[in-house]
Scaffold this motif. Structure first.
Motif, PDB file in Angstrom:
ATOM      1  N   TYR A  34       0.847  -1.187   0.000  1.00 46.53           N
ATOM      2  CA  TYR A  34       0.000   0.000   0.000  1.00 46.53           C
ATOM      3  C   TYR A  34       0.886   1.241   0.000  1.00 46.53           C
ATOM      4  O   TYR A  34       1.672   1.443   0.925  1.00 46.53           O
ATOM      5  CB  TYR A  34      -0.884   0.034   1.238  1.00 46.53           C
ATOM      6  CG  TYR A  34      -2.127  -0.820   1.178  1.00 46.53           C
ATOM      7  CD1 TYR A  34      -3.384  -0.254   0.963  1.00 46.53           C
ATOM      8  CD2 TYR A  34      -2.053  -2.202   1.347  1.00 46.53           C
ATOM      9  CE1 TYR A  34      -4.530  -1.034   0.925  1.00 46.53           C
ATOM     10  CE2 TYR A  34      -3.195  -2.996   1.315  1.00 46.53           C
ATOM     11  CZ  TYR A  34      -4.431  -2.404   1.097  1.00 46.53           C
ATOM     12  OH  TYR A  34      -5.565  -3.172   1.058  1.00 46.53           O
ATOM     13  N   VAL A  92      -1.018  -1.082  -4.484  1.00 40.48           N
ATOM     14  CA  VAL A  92      -2.214  -0.286  -4.222  1.00 40.48           C
ATOM     15  C   VAL A  92      -1.826   1.179  -4.081  1.00 40.48           C
ATOM     16  O   VAL A  92      -0.964   1.533  -3.261  1.00 40.48           O
ATOM     17  CB  VAL A  92      -2.932  -0.756  -2.937  1.00 40.48           C
ATOM     18  CG1 VAL A  92      -4.202   0.054  -2.714  1.00 40.48           C
ATOM     19  CG2 VAL A  92      -3.232  -2.242  -2.997  1.00 40.48           C
ATOM     20  N   ARG A 103       0.610   3.148 -10.229  1.00 38.96           N
ATOM     21  CA  ARG A 103       0.216   1.744 -10.368  1.00 38.96           C
ATOM     22  C   ARG A 103       0.831   1.142 -11.630  1.00 38.96           C
ATOM     23  O   ARG A 103       1.299  -0.007 -11.622  1.00 38.96           O
ATOM     24  CB  ARG A 103      -1.304   1.613 -10.394  1.00 38.96           C
ATOM     25  CG  ARG A 103      -1.992   2.100  -9.127  1.00 38.96           C
ATOM     26  CD  ARG A 103      -3.419   1.602  -9.018  1.00 38.96           C
ATOM     27  NE  ARG A 103      -4.278   2.015 -10.106  1.00 38.96           N
ATOM     28  CZ  ARG A 103      -5.019   3.118 -10.112  1.00 38.96           C
ATOM     29  NH1 ARG A 103      -4.956   3.953  -9.069  1.00 38.96           N
ATOM     30  NH2 ARG A 103      -5.807   3.408 -11.134  1.00 38.96           N
ATOM     31  N   TYR A 151      -4.145  -1.895  -8.090  1.00 42.04           N
ATOM     32  CA  TYR A 151      -5.513  -1.423  -7.886  1.00 42.04           C
ATOM     33  C   TYR A 151      -5.522  -0.074  -7.183  1.00 42.04           C
ATOM     34  O   TYR A 151      -4.626   0.240  -6.386  1.00 42.04           O
ATOM     35  CB  TYR A 151      -6.309  -2.422  -7.035  1.00 42.04           C
ATOM     36  CG  TYR A 151      -6.424  -3.788  -7.658  1.00 42.04           C
ATOM     37  CD1 TYR A 151      -7.389  -4.049  -8.628  1.00 42.04           C
ATOM     38  CD2 TYR A 151      -5.558  -4.809  -7.281  1.00 42.04           C
ATOM     39  CE1 TYR A 151      -7.493  -5.305  -9.211  1.00 42.04           C
ATOM     40  CE2 TYR A 151      -5.647  -6.056  -7.853  1.00 42.04           C
ATOM     41  CZ  TYR A 151      -6.617  -6.308  -8.828  1.00 42.04           C
ATOM     42  OH  TYR A 151      -6.703  -7.555  -9.409  1.00 42.04           O
ATOM     43  N   ALA A 203      -9.167  -2.377  -3.903  1.00 42.77           N
ATOM     44  CA  ALA A 203      -8.069  -3.276  -3.539  1.00 42.77           C
ATOM     45  C   ALA A 203      -8.493  -4.445  -2.664  1.00 42.77           C
ATOM     46  O   ALA A 203      -8.122  -5.596  -2.926  1.00 42.77           O
ATOM     47  CB  ALA A 203      -6.963  -2.483  -2.836  1.00 42.77           C
TER      48      ALA A 203
END
Length: 400
Positions: free
Chosen positions: A201, A225, A232, A244, A249
């Motif tokens: 993330y 993410v 991305r 995503y 996600a």
């Protein structure tokens, strides 16, 4: 001696991209290297979100301060007692100058060195107080023992790692913080094994380096993410198998991993994202937090996630790295084409472009910008050395 350096005198309460010019390039007086210290001509210095956190006050540091903590350079002079380095050596600068003798250093955790933490917190160096003075003779503090947004800097020899002379400065400049922290979080802190699933993330320099670490470790799938589409897309180039936006996600991760990932890396510095990472991992899964939230932020998560579901939340500072071990082996992975960090290089600016660089960083557009601190990047391969080419199949970013 004199050096030009980027100096922060007042914490900017406004975001840099709102029109403020929070730092200035000043001419400072720099004292020569003392016992155990080394004078380095800085050749390339990368910008990290931690620098922005100092500028906007999220990371409290003594001011005024000469900024910059992720860089490479060439040794110019060594002080008494320095035997590891000689003039002409190429070196990466490391922002934790571990003493080598405290309990954490002896246990193989130099990133947690207490003496280094005290020196960094005071704005001095491991072997003594600041060597920087402004035009009025007032002390200017060092950032994390490095202060690399400068033409010249003096650092403790413990802040240096030798690097091969054929590695381009723009490539090597990203290994002292971004790669150590991001890839280290995956390889050292999480000890990710081949075939295990990973999600990252936050796709700044540290998060993308975590993607590189997961790729090098043989993870599958690797899910990236971030709200920014371009980041991305870059993550997919660096080895992520899926990418995503945050809103999409969690459902996708659960479907890809049959219920939850085995590892989630939080590289945002957001308690909300840390909590989502705990939700995104399976029973027995691990969350590694490398983002730096503001000191007043508080994390609230279901207590049952730990004893009831066997999940772990691990902190990782500097990727639990041992720099003299990890920088050379990560450079070997770069040579093998497994860590194409040059794809993260989004621009090169002169030292005087620092405020523009901070603006780009704050906007979320930039990944890793490099300051050409000494005008050396147009001459990579000078001094009689041959610059390594990118490994087969890896595109090389422009050095300027």
């Amino acid at each position: 001696m004199k050096t030009r350096a980027v100096v922060l005198r007042d914490v900017s309460t406004a975001r840099p991209y709102s029109g403020t010019r929070p730092v200035e390039v000043e001419e400072l007086t720099l004292g020569g290297p003392r016992e155990g210290e080394v004078l380095v001509r800085v050749t390339a210095a990368s910008l990290c979100h931690s620098d922005l956190s100092v500028v906007n006050g999220d990371r409290v540091r003594p001011l005024p301060m000469a900024l910059g903590h992720e860089a490479v350079g060439v040794v110019q002079e060594t002080g008494p007692g320095v035997r590891r380095f000689s003039p002409g050596d190429h070196v990466a600068l490391v922002f934790v100058p571990s003493c080598g003798f405290c309990g954490d250093c002896a246990a193989g955790r130099p990133a947690l060195c207490a003496q280094a933490a005290a020196a960094n917190g005071s704005g001095g160096l491991l072997h003594g107080p600041s060597l920087l003075r402004d035009s009025a003779g007032r002390t200017v503090h060092h950032q994390l023992g490095v202060s690399a947004f400068a033409e010249l800097t003096v650092v403790a020899q413990e802040s240096l790692v030798p690097i091969p002379k054929d590695v381009p400065f723009t490539v090597a400049s990203m290994f002292g913080c971004a790669v150590l922290t991001g890839a280290g979080a995956v390889i050292n802190t999480a000890a990710l094994r081949p075939g295990q699933s990973a999600v990252v993330y936050g796709l700044g320099g540290v998060g993308l380096s975590a993607v590189l670490g997961a790729r090098a470790a043989g993870a599958y799938p690797i899910v990236a993410v971030d709200p920014v589409e371009e980041k991305r897309a870059l993550a997919l180039q660096l080895g992520a198998t899926h990418a995503y936006a945050p809103a999409d996600a969690l459902a996708a991760i659960r479907e890809l991993t049959s219920g939850g990932a085995e590892l989630a890396v939080e590289a945002v510095g957001s308690p909300k994202v840390m909590a989502e990472c705990l939700t995104a991992v399976a029973r027995g899964g691990r969350v590694v937090s490398v983002g730096l939230p503001a000191p007043d932020r508080v994390l609230e998560v279901p207590a049952l996630a730990f004893a009831g579901e066997g999940k772990s939340l691990l902190g990782s500072y500097m990727g639990d790295a041992v720099p003299r071990r990890d920088i050379p082996r990560f450079l070997d992975l770069w040579r093998a084409g497994l860590m194409p960090v040059e794809k993260m290089h989004t621009g090169t600016l002169p030292l005087t472009g620092i405020n523009d660089a901070l603006e780009e960083l704050a906007s979320g557009r930039a990944i890793r910008q490099v300051l050409d601190t000494s005008g050396a990047l147009g001459n990579e391969g000078a001094e009689g050395t041959e610059v390594a080419t990118a490994p087969t199949g890896v595109a090389t970013a422009s050095a300027g």
